[in-house]
Scaffold this active site. Structure first.
Site, PDB file in Angstrom:
ATOM      1  N   CYS A   2       0.810  -1.217   0.000  1.00 38.01           N
ATOM      2  CA  CYS A   2       0.000   0.000   0.000  1.00 38.01           C
ATOM      3  C   CYS A   2       0.850   1.277   0.000  1.00 38.01           C
ATOM      4  O   CYS A   2       1.966   1.270   0.507  1.00 38.01           O
ATOM      5  CB  CYS A   2      -0.885   0.031   1.235  1.00 38.01           C
ATOM      6  SG  CYS A   2      -1.849  -1.453   1.481  1.00 38.01           S
ATOM      7  N   ARG A  27       4.846   0.207  -6.054  1.00 37.25           N
ATOM      8  CA  ARG A  27       4.818  -0.655  -4.879  1.00 37.25           C
ATOM      9  C   ARG A  27       3.860  -1.832  -5.047  1.00 37.25           C
ATOM     10  O   ARG A  27       3.942  -2.799  -4.289  1.00 37.25           O
ATOM     11  CB  ARG A  27       4.390   0.159  -3.649  1.00 37.25           C
ATOM     12  CG  ARG A  27       5.397   1.205  -3.259  1.00 37.25           C
ATOM     13  CD  ARG A  27       4.811   2.195  -2.297  1.00 37.25           C
ATOM     14  NE  ARG A  27       4.597   1.643  -0.967  1.00 37.25           N
ATOM     15  CZ  ARG A  27       5.397   1.858   0.063  1.00 37.25           C
ATOM     16  NH1 ARG A  27       6.469   2.566  -0.081  1.00 37.25           N
ATOM     17  NH2 ARG A  27       5.111   1.365   1.248  1.00 37.25           N
ATOM     18  N   TRP A  75      -3.168  -2.609  -1.376  1.00 34.90           N
ATOM     19  CA  TRP A  75      -2.840  -3.988  -1.781  1.00 34.90           C
ATOM     20  C   TRP A  75      -3.604  -4.873  -0.802  1.00 34.90           C
ATOM     21  O   TRP A  75      -3.307  -4.904   0.390  1.00 34.90           O
ATOM     22  CB  TRP A  75      -1.334  -4.211  -1.682  1.00 34.90           C
ATOM     23  CG  TRP A  75      -0.847  -5.497  -2.280  1.00 34.90           C
ATOM     24  CD1 TRP A  75      -0.479  -5.702  -3.581  1.00 34.90           C
ATOM     25  CD2 TRP A  75      -0.641  -6.744  -1.604  1.00 34.90           C
ATOM     26  NE1 TRP A  75      -0.058  -7.006  -3.744  1.00 34.90           N
ATOM     27  CE2 TRP A  75      -0.153  -7.656  -2.557  1.00 34.90           C
ATOM     28  CE3 TRP A  75      -0.822  -7.185  -0.294  1.00 34.90           C
ATOM     29  CZ2 TRP A  75       0.163  -8.987  -2.236  1.00 34.90           C
ATOM     30  CZ3 TRP A  75      -0.523  -8.493   0.020  1.00 34.90           C
ATOM     31  CH2 TRP A  75      -0.035  -9.380  -0.951  1.00 34.90           C
ATOM     32  N   ASN A 101      -1.504   1.791   6.079  1.00 33.70           N
ATOM     33  CA  ASN A 101      -0.674   0.676   5.598  1.00 33.70           C
ATOM     34  C   ASN A 101      -0.390  -0.226   6.789  1.00 33.70           C
ATOM     35  O   ASN A 101      -0.129   0.278   7.879  1.00 33.70           O
ATOM     36  CB  ASN A 101       0.682   1.165   5.081  1.00 33.70           C
ATOM     37  CG  ASN A 101       0.566   1.909   3.780  1.00 33.70           C
ATOM     38  OD1 ASN A 101      -0.516   2.080   3.250  1.00 33.70           O
ATOM     39  ND2 ASN A 101       1.701   2.390   3.281  1.00 33.70           N
ATOM     40  N   GLY A 102      -0.371  -1.537   6.568  1.00 31.13           N
ATOM     41  CA  GLY A 102      -0.066  -2.467   7.660  1.00 31.13           C
ATOM     42  C   GLY A 102      -1.266  -3.339   7.972  1.00 31.13           C
ATOM     43  O   GLY A 102      -2.232  -3.393   7.194  1.00 31.13           O
ATOM     44  N   GLU A 487      16.797 -17.484  -9.940  1.00 31.64           N
ATOM     45  CA  GLU A 487      16.492 -16.068 -10.144  1.00 31.64           C
ATOM     46  C   GLU A 487      15.933 -15.822 -11.552  1.00 31.64           C
ATOM     47  O   GLU A 487      14.988 -15.044 -11.730  1.00 31.64           O
ATOM     48  CB  GLU A 487      17.748 -15.223  -9.880  1.00 31.64           C
ATOM     49  CG  GLU A 487      17.637 -13.734 -10.137  1.00 31.64           C
ATOM     50  CD  GLU A 487      16.560 -13.024  -9.317  1.00 31.64           C
ATOM     51  OE1 GLU A 487      16.003 -13.608  -8.383  1.00 31.64           O
ATOM     52  OE2 GLU A 487      16.272 -11.859  -9.652  1.00 31.64           O
ATOM     53  N   LYS A 491      12.242 -14.281 -12.338  1.00 31.76           N
ATOM     54  CA  LYS A 491      12.020 -13.081 -13.160  1.00 31.76           C
ATOM     55  C   LYS A 491      10.932 -13.366 -14.187  1.00 31.76           C
ATOM     56  O   LYS A 491      10.037 -12.558 -14.399  1.00 31.76           O
ATOM     57  CB  LYS A 491      13.290 -12.655 -13.903  1.00 31.76           C
ATOM     58  CG  LYS A 491      14.369 -11.960 -13.127  1.00 31.76           C
ATOM     59  CD  LYS A 491      14.038 -10.605 -12.580  1.00 31.76           C
ATOM     60  CE  LYS A 491      13.361 -10.649 -11.271  1.00 31.76           C
ATOM     61  NZ  LYS A 491      13.887 -10.777 -10.033  1.00 31.76           N
ATOM     62  N   GLU A 494       7.411 -13.703 -12.559  1.00 28.11           N
ATOM     63  CA  GLU A 494       6.910 -12.447 -11.990  1.00 28.11           C
ATOM     64  C   GLU A 494       6.272 -11.558 -13.040  1.00 28.11           C
ATOM     65  O   GLU A 494       5.224 -10.971 -12.791  1.00 28.11           O
ATOM     66  CB  GLU A 494       8.064 -11.656 -11.347  1.00 28.11           C
ATOM     67  CG  GLU A 494       8.528 -12.183 -10.022  1.00 28.11           C
ATOM     68  CD  GLU A 494       9.678 -11.357  -9.451  1.00 28.11           C
ATOM     69  OE1 GLU A 494       9.643 -11.037  -8.264  1.00 28.11           O
ATOM     70  OE2 GLU A 494      10.642 -11.046 -10.186  1.00 28.11           O
ATOM     71  N   HIS A 510      15.869 -36.199 -11.686  1.00 28.49           N
ATOM     72  CA  HIS A 510      15.003 -36.696 -10.621  1.00 28.49           C
ATOM     73  C   HIS A 510      13.604 -36.093 -10.698  1.00 28.49           C
ATOM     74  O   HIS A 510      12.942 -35.956  -9.671  1.00 28.49           O
ATOM     75  CB  HIS A 510      15.649 -36.408  -9.264  1.00 28.49           C
ATOM     76  CG  HIS A 510      17.010 -37.018  -9.127  1.00 28.49           C
ATOM     77  ND1 HIS A 510      17.194 -38.372  -9.003  1.00 28.49           N
ATOM     78  CD2 HIS A 510      18.242 -36.472  -9.163  1.00 28.49           C
ATOM     79  CE1 HIS A 510      18.496 -38.631  -8.926  1.00 28.49           C
ATOM     80  NE2 HIS A 510      19.155 -37.489  -9.041  1.00 28.49           N
ATOM     81  N   LYS A 609       6.186  -4.470  -4.428  1.00 23.64           N
ATOM     82  CA  LYS A 609       7.624  -4.219  -4.416  1.00 23.64           C
ATOM     83  C   LYS A 609       8.199  -4.463  -3.029  1.00 23.64           C
ATOM     84  O   LYS A 609       9.285  -5.018  -2.878  1.00 23.64           O
ATOM     85  CB  LYS A 609       7.871  -2.768  -4.846  1.00 23.64           C
ATOM     86  CG  LYS A 609       9.329  -2.366  -4.862  1.00 23.64           C
ATOM     87  CD  LYS A 609      10.031  -3.025  -6.021  1.00 23.64           C
ATOM     88  CE  LYS A 609      11.526  -2.860  -5.999  1.00 23.64           C
ATOM     89  NZ  LYS A 609      12.200  -3.963  -6.700  1.00 23.64           N
TER      90      LYS A 609
HETATM   91  C1  G6P Z   1       9.004  -8.782  -3.060  1.00 24.50           C
HETATM   92  C2  G6P Z   1       9.589  -8.145  -4.311  1.00 24.50           C
HETATM   93  C3  G6P Z   1      10.846  -8.894  -4.719  1.00 24.50           C
HETATM   94  C4  G6P Z   1      11.841  -8.917  -3.570  1.00 24.50           C
HETATM   95  C5  G6P Z   1      11.229  -9.483  -2.295  1.00 24.50           C
HETATM   96  C6  G6P Z   1      12.126  -9.251  -1.098  1.00 24.50           C
HETATM   97  O1  G6P Z   1       8.544 -10.046  -3.348  1.00 24.50           O
HETATM   98  O2  G6P Z   1       8.644  -8.161  -5.357  1.00 24.50           O
HETATM   99  O3  G6P Z   1      11.424  -8.246  -5.836  1.00 24.50           O
HETATM  100  O4  G6P Z   1      12.956  -9.683  -3.933  1.00 24.50           O
HETATM  101  O5  G6P Z   1       9.992  -8.833  -2.016  1.00 24.50           O
HETATM  102  O6  G6P Z   1      12.228  -7.867  -0.888  1.00 24.50           O
HETATM  103  P1  G6P Z   1      13.418  -7.149  -0.151  1.00 24.50           P
HETATM  104  O7  G6P Z   1      13.047  -5.696  -0.202  1.00 24.50           O
HETATM  105  O8  G6P Z   1      13.412  -7.691   1.255  1.00 24.50           O
HETATM  106  O9  G6P Z   1      14.658  -7.456  -0.870  1.00 24.50           O
END
Ligand code: G6P
Length: 614
Positions: A2, A27, A75, A101-102, A487, A491, A494, A510, A609
């Protein structure tokens, strides 16, 4: 997650609030809303499911006048994304509006009490409970909003950054934080509020970061007043914002993600600046030098992180173990915090977090702190909650990362972990002078090598078009490049919404091998250094089953290139540094596949984010 924006001053609030919400779109959110005290003295709330542009459409024929207002991107946590669940929320008497937020953990019990007292709720959110509680306290004690907010917050369990406005105090706002960040911008007889500084930076560079359990009483033309929850006066520390507008704009790129991928040669230099001294073949990290004794006492490192930061942590494990011979465990923060882990007093817990606000990582280090471990943070956002909660650490210094899919943060985290490993190994005497010299000299060449990989952008864009049909992807790597496979797969998932799995290449036999056929693309990360011959056999196993292969190979490779359908070249480097190079074509591949599929790469569905709730 949020986003919060607030304004009080002499300008029209609405354009400032909408622009602020747009700056916060990165965000991740699913609905948006705004509340204004308009020129007629009414408190109006407009909100809607969907994007900020939908909110603008809703507001088109409405009265959006007024110089005091708050706005929010939500969110969803409690209650689906919908118009009624969007913030701001009104109090029962419609005099107050609140954004939050929270998560309010005791909202159900508070709601039951308020329902018994005759209060009505419009939404399923935890947030609405707070504004109803504030009104109840004002009415039952016949006190002002200013007096009621601290009392209400003392009854609230959970995390919040919140802002309230009151139609009877049209030139004021009250903001409070516990567990979620809040920044107040101090202008000329005007104030701005943001869940981060991005909505504020173009108006003022003077900011106050609200501390835990502080409440700010903000009034146009008056000095800022801050108290704690017990109404004890606190000092407002005004700081200069270290953020420029150009850092949060796209700068000619179509998306923040592409901009951030292309920024990596520069951001890596920034991460190493003042720390890497190839002329002395050494690394100087103040976080390590200043805590030498405590760090060298460590019998074990535990890395806690989430998402992309966790993948960086896995590479950190490989390099710290290789260079220092100290065992390293890598934990998902969300698992670590709840699984009753063994934490010893000599342990050093390394928290990796781009945002420095990830709720699970914050909780993981709080647990480790209670157990007496030493806490080391690797964060990007300066002054973030994790950076403040750790005993020491290293910032990655890459500027704001706006694209939801993390790119430049990953390469900076891996680089920083490499510097940490060299530095500790140097202190422990587990690295030879020669090896140190090779690694420090090689690290210096990495930005130029990334530059070279970026020259293949067009080639990758055209290759991406070939694979938009795919519904599943497999990513394989070994050794240092196994986390890169994870990773690369992350990507792609996502931002393109294609299912992708990362695997250690030898484990393919396996299970995942059952999926391979002529439709299934496999991305194989196979640089010359490391387990080249082994991975060559894995590639042959895929080919024998008619799998389609995209390989990441070292320049000049012939063997794997020959049997691949497509090969993307990266320059040669030391094995432990290959992840910083091999991930670049995977970032571009995911980006271009997502673009070819028409996805919103900077704001992918359902993702946030910075994940500030567990
Ligand atoms: C969310 C973001 C990711 C990030 C993860 C951890 O899922 O979309 O891109 O890697 O949080 O976030 P941080 O700020 O702790 O690296």
């Amino acid at each position: 997650m949020c986003g919060i924006v607030g304004y009080v001053g002499s300008r029209q609030a609405y354009p400032i609030l909408i622009k602020g919400l747009k700056r916060l779109e990165y965000r991740g959110y699913d609905s948006a809303g705004v509340a204004l005290i308009n020129e007629g003295g009414d408190l109006v709330v407009y909100k809607t499911k969907g994007k900020v542009s939908n909110l603008e459409a809703v507001c088109k024929d409405k009265d959006i006048s007024g110089s005091t207002g708050i706005a929010h991107t939500r969110w969803a946590t409690h209650g689906e994304p919908s118009d009624v669940n969007a913030h701001p929320h009104y109090s029962e008497n419609r005099n107050l509006a609140l954004i939050h937020n929270g998560i309010i953990e005791n909202y159900l019990s508070l709601k039951e009490e308020l329902l018994k007292l005759g209060y009505h709720f419009q939404s399923q959110t935890d947030t609405e409970v707070v504004i109803q509680l504030i009104q109840y306290i004002m009415d039952s004690h016949s006190i002002s909003l200013e007096e009621a907010v601290p009392l209400a917050l003392r009854n609230v369990v959970g995390a919040y950054a919140l802002v309230v406005i009151d139609k009877n105090n049209p030139e004021s706002m009250i903001a409070a934080r516990k567990g979620s960040p809040l920044v107040i911008g101090v202008g000329n007889e005007e104030y701005f509020v943001g869940s981060d500084a991005t909505p504020i930076v173009e108006f003022t560079n003077k900011v106050v970061y609200l501390e835990e359990e502080q409440i700010a009483f903000i009034k146009k033309g008056e000095p800022l007043r801050i108290t704690d929850l017990k109404s004890v006066k606190q000092t407002a520390v005004v700081k200069e914002l270290e953020l420029s507008l150009s850092e949060i704009e796209k700068g000619g790129y179509p998306h923040f993600m592409l901009k951030e991928i292309f920024e990596q040669p520069r951001t890596l230099k920034a991460s190493m600046k003042g720390r890497l001294h190839p002329e002395l073949s050494g690394v100087k990290l103040s976080g390590i030098i200043d805590n030498r004794e405590r760090l060298l006492k460590a019998k074990r490192f535990i890395i806690c992180a989430c998402g992309t930061s966790w993948h960086a942590g896995l590479i950190g494990k490989y390099i710290i173990e290789e260079l220092t011979r100290i065992p390293v465990e890598v934990e998902y923060s969300s698992e670590f915090r709840y699984r009753k882990p063994v934490i010893l007093k000599d342990d050093v817990v390394i928290a990796i977090s781009q945002s420095g606000e990830t709720a699970d990582t914050l909780a993981a280090i709080q647990l480790a702190k209670e157990a007496g471990a030493f806490l080391f943070g690797i964060c990007n956002v300066v002054g973030s909650s994790i950076a403040r909660a750790t005993d020491t650490g290293c910032y990655t210094h890459i500027g704001p990362e706006i694209g939801v899919a993390s790119t430049k943060a990953f390469t900076a985290q891996v680089t920083t972990l490499t510097l940490i490993a060299i530095s500790i190994a140097e202190e422990l005497g587990t690295i030879s002078e020669e090896r140190k010299k090779t690694l420090t000299a090689e690290l210096q060449t990495i930005p130029d090598k990334i530059e070279k990989i970026l020259e293949h952008d067009e080639q990758i864009a055209s290759l991406a078009k070939t694979f938009t049909y795919a519904r599943n992807f497999l990513y394989l790597g070994r050794g240092y490049n196994y986390p890169v496979a994870l990773e690369g797969a992350l990507k792609l998932k996502e931002i393109s919404y294609i299912h992708a799995e990362g695997y250690p290449a030898a484990e393919m036999k396996h299970g995942p091998i059952a999926l391979i056929d002529d439709e299934m693309p496999t991305v194989v990360i196979a640089p010359k250094r490391g387990h080249y011959d082994k991975i060559l056999s894995n590639v042959q196993e895929i080919k024998a089953r008619k799998g389609r292969i995209i390989s990441i190979v070292t320049e000049g490779d012939t063997d794997i290139k020959k049997i691949s359908d497509f090969a993307l070249e990266i320059p040669d480097t030391e094995e432990c540094l290959t992840p910083i190079l091999s991930v670049i074509p995977l970032q571009l591949l995911a980006y271009h596949i997502a673009i070819a599929k028409g996805r919103d790469v900077d704001q992918p569905r359902n993702l946030a984010k910075s994940v500030t709730v567990e």
